[in-house]
Design a protein around this motif. Structure first.
Motif, PDB file in Angstrom:
ATOM      1  N   ARG A  34     -36.969  -3.262   0.549  1.00  0.00           N
ATOM      2  CA  ARG A  34     -36.193  -2.281  -0.450  1.00  0.00           C
ATOM      3  C   ARG A  34     -36.200  -2.695  -1.655  1.00  0.00           C
ATOM      4  O   ARG A  34     -36.080  -4.007  -2.028  1.00  0.00           O
ATOM      5  CB  ARG A  34     -34.716  -2.549   0.331  1.00  0.00           C
ATOM      6  N   GLU A  35     -36.497  -1.688  -2.535  1.00  0.00           N
ATOM      7  CA  GLU A  35     -36.530  -1.858  -3.823  1.00  0.00           C
ATOM      8  C   GLU A  35     -35.331  -1.451  -4.559  1.00  0.00           C
ATOM      9  O   GLU A  35     -34.708  -0.493  -4.519  1.00  0.00           O
ATOM     10  CB  GLU A  35     -37.827  -0.915  -4.385  1.00  0.00           C
ATOM     11  N   PHE A  36     -34.849  -2.345  -5.452  1.00  0.00           N
ATOM     12  CA  PHE A  36     -33.740  -1.903  -6.557  1.00  0.00           C
ATOM     13  C   PHE A  36     -34.068  -0.824  -7.329  1.00  0.00           C
ATOM     14  O   PHE A  36     -35.137  -0.756  -7.831  1.00  0.00           O
ATOM     15  CB  PHE A  36     -33.296  -3.290  -7.095  1.00  0.00           C
ATOM     16  N   VAL A  37     -32.985   0.169  -7.264  1.00  0.00           N
ATOM     17  CA  VAL A  37     -33.161   1.253  -8.358  1.00  0.00           C
ATOM     18  C   VAL A  37     -32.158   1.344  -9.477  1.00  0.00           C
ATOM     19  O   VAL A  37     -32.449   1.298 -10.325  1.00  0.00           O
ATOM     20  CB  VAL A  37     -33.091   2.692  -7.255  1.00  0.00           C
ATOM     21  N   ALA A  38     -30.996   0.986  -8.970  1.00  0.00           N
ATOM     22  CA  ALA A  38     -29.938   0.801 -10.115  1.00  0.00           C
ATOM     23  C   ALA A  38     -28.841   0.490  -9.481  1.00  0.00           C
ATOM     24  O   ALA A  38     -28.498   0.547  -8.289  1.00  0.00           O
ATOM     25  CB  ALA A  38     -29.613   2.524 -10.472  1.00  0.00           C
ATOM     26  N   ALA A  39     -27.736   0.134 -10.368  1.00  0.00           N
ATOM     27  CA  ALA A  39     -26.500  -0.336  -9.871  1.00  0.00           C
ATOM     28  C   ALA A  39     -25.345  -0.192 -11.074  1.00  0.00           C
ATOM     29  O   ALA A  39     -25.872  -0.210 -12.380  1.00  0.00           O
ATOM     30  CB  ALA A  39     -26.676  -1.899  -9.554  1.00  0.00           C
ATOM     31  N   ILE A  40     -23.954   0.049 -10.308  1.00  0.00           N
ATOM     32  CA  ILE A  40     -23.234   0.020 -11.463  1.00  0.00           C
ATOM     33  C   ILE A  40     -21.920  -1.151 -11.237  1.00  0.00           C
ATOM     34  O   ILE A  40     -21.586  -1.235 -10.164  1.00  0.00           O
ATOM     35  CB  ILE A  40     -22.761   1.438 -11.604  1.00  0.00           C
ATOM     36  N   SER A  41     -21.582  -1.598 -12.249  1.00  0.00           N
ATOM     37  CA  SER A  41     -20.644  -2.593 -11.856  1.00  0.00           C
ATOM     38  C   SER A  41     -19.175  -2.079 -11.680  1.00  0.00           C
ATOM     39  O   SER A  41     -19.151  -0.737 -11.730  1.00  0.00           O
ATOM     40  CB  SER A  41     -20.340  -3.558 -13.108  1.00  0.00           C
ATOM     41  N   TRP A  42     -18.365  -2.986 -10.922  1.00  0.00           N
ATOM     42  CA  TRP A  42     -16.979  -2.504 -10.647  1.00  0.00           C
ATOM     43  C   TRP A  42     -16.241  -1.563 -11.632  1.00  0.00           C
ATOM     44  O   TRP A  42     -15.505  -0.649 -11.202  1.00  0.00           O
ATOM     45  CB  TRP A  42     -16.270  -3.635  -9.866  1.00  0.00           C
ATOM     46  N   ASN A  73     -21.105  -1.457 -16.991  1.00  0.00           N
ATOM     47  CA  ASN A  73     -22.404  -2.199 -16.907  1.00  0.00           C
ATOM     48  C   ASN A  73     -23.341  -1.453 -16.030  1.00  0.00           C
ATOM     49  O   ASN A  73     -23.021  -1.297 -14.803  1.00  0.00           O
ATOM     50  CB  ASN A  73     -22.403  -3.494 -16.520  1.00  0.00           C
ATOM     51  N   LEU A  74     -24.340  -1.055 -16.270  1.00  0.00           N
ATOM     52  CA  LEU A  74     -25.326  -0.341 -15.707  1.00  0.00           C
ATOM     53  C   LEU A  74     -26.779  -0.984 -15.658  1.00  0.00           C
ATOM     54  O   LEU A  74     -27.174  -1.538 -16.619  1.00  0.00           O
ATOM     55  CB  LEU A  74     -25.751   1.246 -16.383  1.00  0.00           C
ATOM     56  N   TYR A  75     -27.428  -0.914 -14.478  1.00  0.00           N
ATOM     57  CA  TYR A  75     -28.531  -1.690 -14.515  1.00  0.00           C
ATOM     58  C   TYR A  75     -29.655  -0.812 -13.769  1.00  0.00           C
ATOM     59  O   TYR A  75     -29.371  -0.014 -12.685  1.00  0.00           O
ATOM     60  CB  TYR A  75     -28.535  -3.129 -13.665  1.00  0.00           C
ATOM     61  N   TYR A  76     -30.988  -1.021 -14.270  1.00  0.00           N
ATOM     62  CA  TYR A  76     -31.977  -0.127 -13.508  1.00  0.00           C
ATOM     63  C   TYR A  76     -33.093  -0.811 -13.306  1.00  0.00           C
ATOM     64  O   TYR A  76     -33.599  -1.918 -13.879  1.00  0.00           O
ATOM     65  CB  TYR A  76     -32.429   1.075 -14.523  1.00  0.00           C
TER      66      TYR A  76
END
Length: 127
Positions: free
Chosen positions: A44-52, A56-59
């Motif tokens: 599985r490849e990380f695409v994106a995340a958003i903090s609680w 904070n956004l991560y790509y």
């Protein structure tokens, strides 16, 4: 806790698509929401995340600049994708990760650190 991914489908290269993740069962106030994708035979490849707190956004490197993640306090998280390429074809999964406090304290890219997973939605990009 249940996560329900939806919105996948078939799109031509260069097109756009929105996938959504609906969360139910409890309030995920201290949980970050992440999106991963997987093709057969690969991890599985990380695409994106958003903090609680949604601040904070991560790509992932392969999608940065082409995807945007947003959330309405964890109840529904949306991944908007543009300029899609055939190599974006995969099953897309949303997941929830317990990550309270300082959002910058966590690594959001590791699938093994997520606590709950949705069933995935297929995204196919034709050339």
């Amino acid at each position: 806790v249940q996560l329900q991914a939806s919105g996948g489908g078939l799109v031509q290269a260069g097109g756009s698509l929105r996938v959504s993740c609906a969360v139910s069962g409890r309030t995920l106030r201290d949980y970050a929401i992440g999106w991963f994708r997987q093709v057969p035979g690969k991890e599985r490849e990380f695409v994106a995340a958003i903090s609680w707190d949604g601040r904070n956004l991560y790509y992932g490197r392969s999608v940065k600049g082409r995807v945007t993640i947003s959330s309405n306090y964890g109840k529904n998280t949306v991944l908007e994708m543009i300029s899609l390429r055939p190599e974006d074809t995969a099953v897309y999964y949303c997941a929830a990760k317990l990550a309270p406090g300082n959002p910058k304290s966590y690594d959001y890219t590791a699938a093994s650190t997520y606590n709950y997973w949705g069933q995935g939605t297929q995204v196919t990009v034709s050339s």
